[in-house]
Each structure stands twice: as structure tokens, then as C-alpha cells.
Motif scaffolding. Structure first.
Motif, PDB file in Angstrom:
ATOM      1  N   ASP A 173       0.853  -1.185   0.000  1.00 28.58           N
ATOM      2  CA  ASP A 173       0.000   0.000   0.000  1.00 28.58           C
ATOM      3  C   ASP A 173       0.895   1.243   0.000  1.00 28.58           C
ATOM      4  OD1 ASP A 173       0.095   1.186   2.916  1.00 28.58           O
ATOM      5  OD2 ASP A 173       0.112  -0.993   3.077  1.00 28.58           O
ATOM      6  N   PRO A 174       0.326   2.417  -0.302  1.00 28.88           N
ATOM      7  CA  PRO A 174       1.179   3.597  -0.522  1.00 28.88           C
ATOM      8  C   PRO A 174       2.101   3.916   0.654  1.00 28.88           C
ATOM      9  CG  PRO A 174      -1.081   4.091  -1.106  1.00 28.88           C
ATOM     10  CD  PRO A 174      -1.089   2.716  -0.532  1.00 28.88           C
ATOM     11  N   ARG A 201       5.920   3.417  -9.375  1.00 26.18           N
ATOM     12  CA  ARG A 201       5.547   4.607  -8.599  1.00 26.18           C
ATOM     13  C   ARG A 201       6.525   5.735  -8.877  1.00 26.18           C
ATOM     14  NH1 ARG A 201       2.099   2.852  -4.274  1.00 26.18           N
ATOM     15  NH2 ARG A 201       2.175   0.590  -4.198  1.00 26.18           N
ATOM     16  N   GLU A 465      -9.342  -3.141  -4.470  1.00 30.82           N
ATOM     17  CA  GLU A 465      -8.035  -2.709  -4.961  1.00 30.82           C
ATOM     18  C   GLU A 465      -7.707  -3.231  -6.347  1.00 30.82           C
ATOM     19  OE1 GLU A 465      -5.002  -1.911  -2.660  1.00 30.82           O
ATOM     20  OE2 GLU A 465      -5.959  -2.227  -0.726  1.00 30.82           O
ATOM     21  N   THR A 467      -6.441  -1.803  -8.865  1.00 28.86           N
ATOM     22  CA  THR A 467      -5.287  -1.245  -9.576  1.00 28.86           C
ATOM     23  C   THR A 467      -3.965  -1.684  -8.965  1.00 28.86           C
ATOM     24  OG1 THR A 467      -5.346   0.726  -8.218  1.00 28.86           O
ATOM     25  CG2 THR A 467      -6.523   0.815 -10.296  1.00 28.86           C
ATOM     26  N   LYS A 468      -4.033  -2.555  -7.960  1.00 31.50           N
ATOM     27  CA  LYS A 468      -2.802  -2.985  -7.293  1.00 31.50           C
ATOM     28  C   LYS A 468      -1.851  -3.653  -8.288  1.00 31.50           C
ATOM     29  CE  LYS A 468      -1.621  -5.298  -2.999  1.00 31.50           C
ATOM     30  NZ  LYS A 468      -2.152  -6.056  -1.887  1.00 31.50           N
ATOM     31  N   LYS A 475      -3.974   0.604 -16.045  1.00 36.71           N
ATOM     32  CA  LYS A 475      -4.943   1.317 -15.208  1.00 36.71           C
ATOM     33  C   LYS A 475      -5.920   2.069 -16.093  1.00 36.71           C
ATOM     34  CE  LYS A 475      -2.198   2.299 -11.182  1.00 36.71           C
ATOM     35  NZ  LYS A 475      -1.531   3.349 -10.442  1.00 36.71           N
ATOM     36  N   SER A 496     -10.059   1.238  -2.644  1.00 36.49           N
ATOM     37  CA  SER A 496      -8.765   1.446  -3.286  1.00 36.49           C
ATOM     38  C   SER A 496      -7.847   2.322  -2.464  1.00 36.49           C
ATOM     39  CB  SER A 496      -8.979   2.070  -4.659  1.00 36.49           C
ATOM     40  OG  SER A 496      -7.755   2.183  -5.317  1.00 36.49           O
ATOM     41  N   HIS A 497      -6.546   2.131  -2.677  1.00 33.70           N
ATOM     42  CA  HIS A 497      -5.545   3.024  -2.112  1.00 33.70           C
ATOM     43  C   HIS A 497      -5.135   4.053  -3.152  1.00 33.70           C
ATOM     44  CE1 HIS A 497      -4.668   1.222   1.688  1.00 33.70           C
ATOM     45  NE2 HIS A 497      -4.471   0.041   1.172  1.00 33.70           N
ATOM     46  N   ASP A 498      -5.590   3.835  -4.376  1.00 31.30           N
ATOM     47  CA  ASP A 498      -5.072   4.585  -5.501  1.00 31.30           C
ATOM     48  C   ASP A 498      -5.888   5.865  -5.694  1.00 31.30           C
ATOM     49  OD1 ASP A 498      -4.189   5.502  -7.922  1.00 31.30           O
ATOM     50  OD2 ASP A 498      -3.954   3.492  -8.762  1.00 31.30           O
ATOM     51  N   GLU A 500      -5.213   8.636  -7.253  1.00 30.56           N
ATOM     52  CA  GLU A 500      -5.243   9.205  -8.607  1.00 30.56           C
ATOM     53  C   GLU A 500      -6.333   8.519  -9.439  1.00 30.56           C
ATOM     54  OE1 GLU A 500      -3.026  11.669  -9.278  1.00 30.56           O
ATOM     55  OE2 GLU A 500      -1.990  11.454  -7.361  1.00 30.56           O
TER      56      GLU A 500
END
Lengths: 562, 297
Positions: A173-174, A201, A465, A467-468, A475, A496-498, A500
Motif C-alpha cells: 500500500d502507498p 511509482r 483494490e 489497480t494494485k 490502469k 482502493s488506495h489509488d 489518482e
């Protein structure tokens, strides 16, 4: 000193015409921090694996790889094992033993060091990485971030002079990813270890790298400092430019060519300063603090409803979900963001009927999922795409796997075929049908799993999640698919964590904290209201335009204010 | 978990100790020896597990002891001291009753010692000991302990994912359930092999397979362990001398016979008592020491 020198390296996998690496020339100096980027399947991993003999894939090869002036093969395996450290993608798969301390010593045991030396090295590494507190634990108890740090520490204990990392943060995760990259930077800065890393990233990794190598179809298309390499991509109009950090993209879209390298912003801080110096001074329009009302103007009927839900796993355990209430209306794209362990995944489990609330009500189209029959819940109603799409596949080929879903459905074989064909066309799986699902790349697996779920005609799609581990290109593709589904009237709920991704495609965003929803609003207003938990573009431009959330909207504002 | 003082010694001390006391409690049937062993084993199990051990000993061990002791005279009719005749004409003898009590005592003692063994000899100690003999074996043990929980976890993940498309073992009729179960196991195998490739890469990358592999451990044989080993050796020697003098054995059939007690038997009894009570004594002494240190500061 030159660590690696690669001369005219070409490589093709057995029985394949296409070259995975095409006449590469590369020289890497001692102490450099080199980042290698490119789309999935561009040959980055193949290149990295060529830098260590035991991991080099089989195939047709030409050209030379020199390590410290000698051919790599001439360095014996013992030297290579200690000198060239290699961290792989999946944190779990790399761990071999059951205890943290044993794992730390694994490489040292292989090298045959004596107890006293091992003791010292293990102690040093545990202190450097801050592992002392979990030194005696079982590896199964660690979080993903801790596991990957352990893998790194276990390699650093062997005192390598080069550290090679193949997408080390794609499964993290981020926050854990940031911590990991910080550690890599510290290793490079404080120990002088050469770092060669593949990474998606870019936002976090470019500011700390000395050199950026961009690969496409097995060839190197740019090899400069990050700023110059970014500029080269832009000048060539290459699609990889879309995955560069937001400040760089905004700057490139707004200014003409010919700026000095050093003036191109790379980080949020530089981007802010550049905006401040170059844009008309507009005060950020004052915006009243946005208080979540949870009410949207959407007139569609409510399909998912949580009413004062409480949930815990153990009788005397802590509550995981606390007083959670929200509703999702038909056709919405509902994003749930928030840190680890705040109850996001538990919410999905409640929705799919795996867990029952202790108090309160969960309603899917007016019924309680935990009390519904499987057929009623999962056919024509709820589709769940798990975090790891691999866990959905059960057959030898993608095609068999898709037909397997329909095995219980009463349809004639023609109807089944028509249905499968339709979903295959939608998810663009035509060329992958004969392959084993486990041989697909991350993005392809995601699509195949989505197709499998879509065969049951869900009207509500739950994504955990999605997009992991996907690169920017996949994406975008996933975003487009979800958009298509929405236009067919499918409701999408995504955890999600994403940020963006949520900002770009979501309609409503909610933030989870400590078991309940802290804020919920339409995507734009939601991110404009956040100070820290928001997109890179917004953090860069929010002192001028608070509601400019996506890179595109910042670019438009910039151009307008000229 | 409570940390036991004896468990903090070097694994070779722990392991050696248990091998010896288990062997002795099985071989020496002399009532005094049996009594000493049983009482010590129970005491140490209570030191280790507290109230749980008491419950275990009273609820399971005690009834078992009584049943086993009572069962022997029903089937064993040897012995010269006949107490009475059963309905079927078989004699019940004093010797067989006593022998029943003795053998059930022995069994219970061994079981209680094993419960202590389990608590003290954790998997990593065991791995360490055998790693010294065969390094590859210790790695295999460690890998098994790593991968079994991991596979279980993955089966759960797959099963939850399959549930959401109605394909879990908890769903459908019996035939469907069986089919879903087999399918999950089959994909599990694929998953394990697929991921093992990366594990193998990670092992190779860290030099696995180079000749001359060593084995790292957190344990060190320090002076305290050495003192302990010497103490154990002396006590064991004393008991063995007693054994060679016939102090430790008893004859049950046809009639009960023991050696007469002498000053030597007193020495041997003391040595055996010390040996068996050693872990409990160490725990007690350490606890007192701790209280003393605390009270001083």
C-alpha cells in the motif's frame, strides 16, 4: 568505477521470434541510483535478471555483460551471491523460513559464514532496518511492508555492492511503499550501494533517482537524469510520458520547449514554486470547509444501504466497523479510500454476505445479503472481484475458466457461447483464450477475472483494490472498462488506495477511518476538501485552484490564466 | 506466555534432560522412584502451565490412572498372594494390583513429562538441535513451518473468492460441494507450484546451493549451561550407580521383592529427587532471586 557495462546485449526467449532485449548498450557506475521504467512486458525484468547469473533466463543471447570489468560469468557464484543483491516483486514468495531472525541469516548461512560473523551482521541489519522489535516473530504475522523490508534486510546482510530491485513495491500500500523506498534511498545514500530498480511509482521514485532509463519493446529509448529523460519522452511524444509525475506533465503541457533542465519541476514542492512564480496571482477561492452530508442529488433508487452497522470478528474483540451508514444509488461509481485496517475490506465482506453485522442492517436491493441464497445474491445481482484475481481461476485455460462459470446456468450451448464471446470481446481477451490464467500478466489477469465475474450479469460490482500492481497503461484500460460498464447501468463500489485512479474515474468518494466513514462527497468536492489525502496535481495547485483535482484540470487552468 | 527459567537454558540442556528423565521414568519401576518422578513431573507441569495443568492432571490423568490400575488385576492373574477369586474362578492377586498401579503410574508420569517437553522444546529449539547434525534437515523443517500456514491462508483466500461466484465448499448440494472442494485443491496445487518458482529464485539469489552451508542460531552454550550440564551429569551418574547396585528395580512376580534400604539407597533417592525436581527448583530459585532484586531497588 564502472560496475556494469553492457555491450550490444540481445536476447530472445526460446522459440520466440521477437527479441525481448534488442541491442542494449548500458553502463552503470558505482554508487548510482538507476530507475528503469517502461510498460509491462517491455523487457525491464528480463534486463534486470541478466545482471545476475543464477537468475538469467534461458534463451538465445548475444553481446556481453561486464561486471567490474570482467565478464559476468567469470565472477564465481559465491561472489555473485554476496555481491549482487536481488529483491523480487512478491514479498511473500521470497521468504523461505518461518522466523524473522532465521530469514535474516538465510543468505549468510548459504555463504557458510561462522556464527560470530553471522551474529554481528544480523544484529547490524536488524538495527539499520529497525527490525529489533519484531526480530523473534513468525514471518506469517508480519504485514506486507514488513515482509518486503525483511527481504531487503536479508539481502543487505550479505553486504552487496549492487542492489537490484524488480518492482519491489507493487504489492504494497502507498504508506508501506513510501517507507520501503525511503529505506532503499538510505541504503544508497548512507552505504553507497549501487541501486538498479524497476518501479511504477514514479511520483515517489524519480526525485530520489540519479538516472532514469526508459525501455520500450526491448530497447532503451531514453537514458538521462529524470528531468532530461522526461523531456526526451515528451519531445518524442511517447505514451510513457503519461506516467511521469504530475508536476512534470503539467509543466510540459503549459510551457514551451527550451527550458533549462534544472527549471523543470519534478516534485510537488518544485511544482508549487514554479506555479507561484509563473502563474497570475489568484487567491484560492475561499471555500467553506466541506462537511460531509452524504446526500447527493442523484435521483436513482438506492441499491446498497448500510444502516448503523457494527461489526467485529471476535466475541471480545474490538469493533472493526463502528456505526457505519451510507447508501449507494443505481449506476454510481462509489470509491472507498482510507488507510490499512480501517475496515474497508470488512465492508466488502459484509456486502457479499461473508460476514454478518452484529448490529444494524446491510441491505442489497432491500434484502440482507447474509440471509440470501447464493443464486439470488450472486446471479444477476452482485459481482465481486477479489483483490487477488488469481484466486478466481480454477481451470487450465482462460476459455475453460469462462465456460466454467456458466456450468450451473440453464442455457443452451449456443447461448453460452454467445455470452462468452460477448464478454471476451468486451474485455479484449481474444488473444489470451488458450493461455493458462496464471501465465497472464497482472493487468491481463485482472481483465480475465473481470470477464468471469461479468458472465453472471452483475448489476452491482464490488472491486477490492483493482489497480494494485498495474502500470499506468493498464490502469487506463481498466478505467475505460469500468466506464463502459457504468454506461450499461452497473453500479460499481470500489475499495482502493489509488487516489489518482479514484479521482479520475470515481463519482462519489468516501474516506474510511477507524471503522466508519469520515467524509463522503462527489469526487471533485471530496478531494478539493482534503488537504493531504488528495491527488498530486491537487496538492501542487491547491493554493491557486482548490478544486483542480486532476492533472488535466490543472493544465486547463494554467493555460486559461495566461 | 510465561517464560520458564529452565526453558531459557540451551536447547541441548533441555533436550538432554527430557531424554534422561523420560528414560528413567520408563525403566525404574521402584515405588520410591516412581513416586519421585510422578510428583516432580506434576509439579513441573504446574509450574509451566499453572491452573490449566492442575485441571488437566485432575480431570484426565487421575481418572486414567485409576482405570488403568483397576484394569490390570482383571486380566493379570500371576502372583502368589491371592486375595480372592472372581466369579469365573480366576484369582485376584496382590501382586497384580500393585503392578497395575505401578505401570499406570509410569504411563501417567511419561505423559505428564511429555506435556512439559512440548512446552519447553519449541519448534525452533528442535530445528536447531537437528540442524547441528544435518543442516539441510533444519532448513526443511523451517520451510515446512513457513509454508503450511501459508497454504492454509491461500486456501482461505481462494475459498472466499470462489464463494462470491457460488463455487465454495459450503455452497450447493453434496455433489457440488465435493466438486468445488476438489477444484479449490487442484488450483491450490497450481498456485503453490507457480509461487515456488519465485521462492526458488529468491533462494538461488541468496546463494542457496553453494557448498559449505552453515546454520545460524540464536543459542549459545554459556557458562551457566555448562554448569548445568555438569550438575546433570553428576546426578545421572549417581542414579546409574544405584541402578547397577540394583537399588532402582523391583520384582513383582511371582512375589514382590526389593533390595533392602541402605545408606546407598538414601543417596540414590536424593540424587533422583534432585534430578527430577531440578526444573521446578530452578524456577523457584529464579523467582525468589527476582523478588529479592526487585525489593532491593
Amino acid at each position: 568505477m564502472e560496475i556494469y557495462h553492457i555491450k550490444d546485449l540481445s536476447f530472445a526467449f526460446p522459440e520466440q521470434e521477437k527479441k525481448a532485449l534488442d541491442t542494449l548498450n548500458l553502463s552503470i557506475n558505482s554508487g548510482e541510483f538507476v530507475t528503469v521504467v517502461g510498460r509491462s512486458g517491455c523487457g525491464k525484468s528480463t534486463l534486470l535478471r541478466h545482471l545476475k547469473s543464477v537468475l538469467t533466463p534461458h534463451g538465445e543471447r548475444s553481446g556481453a555483460i561486464l561486471y567490474k570489468g570482467q565478464p559476468l560469468n567469470a565472477a564465481d557464484l559465491r561472489t555473485q551471491a554476496a555481491d549482487i543483491g536481488f529483491v523480487l516483486q512478491n514479498p511473500d514468495n521470497q521468504i523461505v523460513t518461518d522466523k524473522v531472525w532465521h530469514e535474516l541469516a538465510f543468505g549468510l548461512e548459504s555463504l557458510g559464514l561462522d556464527q560470530q560473523t553471522m551474529r554481528l551482521r544480523v544484529a547490524e541489519m536488524a538495527s539499520f532496518f529497525g527490525i529489533q522489535t519484531w526480530f523473534h516473530r513468525n514471518v506469517a504475522e508480519l504485514s506486507g511492508g514488513q515482509k518486503q523490508l525483511l527481504n531487503l534486510a536479508s539481502i543487505m546482510a550479505m553486504h552487496p555492492s549492487v542492489l537490484i530491485l524488480d518492482e519491489p513495491t507493487s504489492q504494497l500500500d502507498p504508506i508501506a511503499a513510501m517507507e520501503f523506498l525511503d529505506t532503499v534511498q538510505r541504503i544508497n545514500r548512507e552505504l553507497g550501494t549501487t541501486v538498479i530498480m524497476c518501479e511504477h511509482r514514479l511520483e515517489e521514485v524519480l526525485p530520489i533517482s540519479d538516472r532514469l532509463i526508459v525501455m520500450d519493446r526491448g530497447a532503451i529509448i531514453a537514458d538521462h537524469t529524470p528531468r532530461a529523460a522526461g523531456e526526451a519522452l515528451r519531445a518524442a511524444g511517447h505514451p510513457m510520458f503519461a506516467s511521469m509525475p504530475a508536476p512534470m506533465r503539467i509543466h510540459a503541457a503549459v510551457t514551451r520547449q527550451g527550458t533549462m533542465d534544472s527549471q523543470r519541476p519534478l516534485t510537488i514542492k518544485e511544482g508549487r514554486q514554479w506555479l507561484q512564480d509563473n502563474m497570475l496571482q489568484e487567491a484560492a477561492e475561499p471555500m467553506e470547509q466541506i462537511v460531509s452530508t452524504g446526500k447527493t442529488a442523484n435521483p436513482n433508487p438506492v441499491v446498497v444501504q448500510f444502516k448503523d452497522v457494527w461489526c467485529k470478528y471476535e466475541k471480545h474483540g474490538a469493533d472493526i466497523i463502528k456505526d457505519l451508514s451510507f447508501e449507494v444509488r443505481r449506476g454510481q461509481f462509489y470509491c472507498i479510500v482510507g488507510g490499512n485496517g480501517t475496515g474497508k475490506s470488512t465492508t466488502l465482506s459484509l456486502l457479499s454476505g461473508i460476514l454478518k453485522p452484529n448490529r444494524g442492517k446491510v441491505l442489497v436491493e432491500g434484502q440482507q445479503p447474509s440471509a440470501m441464497k447464493v443464486r439470488d445474491l450472486f446471479h444477476n445481482r452482485l459481482g465481486v472481484l477479489p483483490q487477488n484475481p488469481q484466486s478466481l481461476f480454477v481451470k487450465k485455460t482462460v476459455e475453460l475458466d469462462l465456460y466454467e462459470v456458466l456450468s450451473d446456468v440453464k442455457l443452451s450451448s449456443e447461448e453460452k457461447k454467445a455470452k462468452v464471446d460477448q464478454v471476451v470481446a468486451f474485455a479484449e481477451l481474444e488473444s489470451l483464450l488458450a493461455m493458462h490464467p496464471y501465465d497472464l500478466s497482472g493487468g491481463e489477469q485482472q481483465r480475465a477475472a473481470l470477464a468471469k465475474v461479468l458472465l453472471l450479469n452483475p448489476t452491482i460490482l464490488l472491486l477490492d483494490e483493482p489497480t494494485k500492481g498495474l502500470d499506468a497503461f493498464f490502469k487506463e484500460k481498466l478505467g475505460a472498462f469500468l466506464h463502459k460498464l457504468r454506461s450499461d447501468g452497473v453500479t460499481i463500489i470500489m475499495v482502493s488506495h489509488d487516489i489518482e485512479f479514484c479521482a479520475k474515474y470515481g463519482e462519489v468518494c468516501s474516506m474510511f477511518f477507524d471503522g466508519s466513514m469520515i467524509a463522503s462527497n462527489e469526487t471533485n468536492t471530496f478531494f478539493a476538501g482534503n488537504h493531504f489525502y488528495t491527488t498530486a496535481a491537487n496538492r501542487m495547485a491547491r493554493h491557486l485552484w482548490r478544486d483542480a483535482v486532476t492533472t488535466e484540470s490543472v493544465i486547463t487552468r494554467c493555460l486559461n490564466s495566461r | 506466555m510465561r517464560r520458564d527459567s529452565f526453558a531459557a537454558y540451551h536447547p541441548i540442556v533441555n533436550f538432554g534432560y527430557f531424554v534422561v528423565v523420560l528414560a528413567f521414568s520408563m525403566i525404574f519401576m521402584h515405588p520410591v522412584f516412581q513416586g519421585i518422578a510422578l510428583i516432580s513431573a506434576v509439579t513441573y507441569s504446574i509450574v509451566l502451565n499453572g491452573i490449566k495443568a492442575i485441571r488437566f492432571n485432575v480431570l484426565y490423568m487421575l481418572p486414567m490412572l485409576i482405570i488403568l490400575a483397576a484394569a490390570n488385576p482383571l486380566f493379570n492373574h500371576a502372583g502368589v498372594t491371592i486375595l480372592f477369586y472372581m466369579k469365573d474362578g480366576n484369582p485376584v492377586t496382590l501382586e497384580s494390583i500393585l503392578y497395575g498401579i505401578a505401570s499406570s503410574c509410569m504411563l501417567i508420569t511419561v505423559m505428564v513429562w511429555f506435556s512439559c517437553y512440548n512446552k519447553v522444546m519449541t519448534s525452533d529449539k528442535f530445528i536447531y538441535l537437528f540442524g547441528r547434525i544435518i543442516p539441510a534437515l533444519s532448513l526443511i523443517f523451517s520451510m515446512v513451518l513457513r509454508f503450511v500456514p501459508r497454504f492454509k491462508q491461500q486456501i482461505r483466500v481462494i475459498s472466499v473468492a470462489q464463494r462470491s461466484i457460488g463455487r465454495d465448499v459450503t455452497q450447493g448440494n453434496v455433489v457440488h460441494r465435493a466438486r468445488h472442494g476438489i477444484r479449490i485443491l487442484s488450483i491450490m496445487t497450481t498456485w503453490a507450484m507457480e509461487n515456488a518458482i519465485e521462492t526458488a529464485d529468491s533462494m538461488k539469489a541468496r546463494g542457496y546451493g553453494l557448498p559449505g552451508r552453515t546454520s545460524f542460531s540464536l543459542y549459545r552454550l554459556d557458562r551457566r549451561d555448562q554448569t548445568m550440564l555438569i550438575t546433570l551429569a553428576i546426578l545421572i551418574a549417581a542414579v546409574l550407580i544405584g541402578a547397577s547396585a540394583g537399588e532402582n528395580t523391583i520384582r513383582y512376580f511371582p512375589s514382590i521383592h526389593m533390595k533392602d534400604q541402605s545408606w546407598l539407597s538414601a543417596v540414590v533417592y536424593t540424587a533422583y529427587g534432585l534430578l527430577c525436581m531440578l526444573p521446578a527448583i530452578i524456577s523457584l530459585v529464579e523467582e525468589l532471586k527476582w523478588k529479592f532484586i526487585i525489593s532491593k531497588t
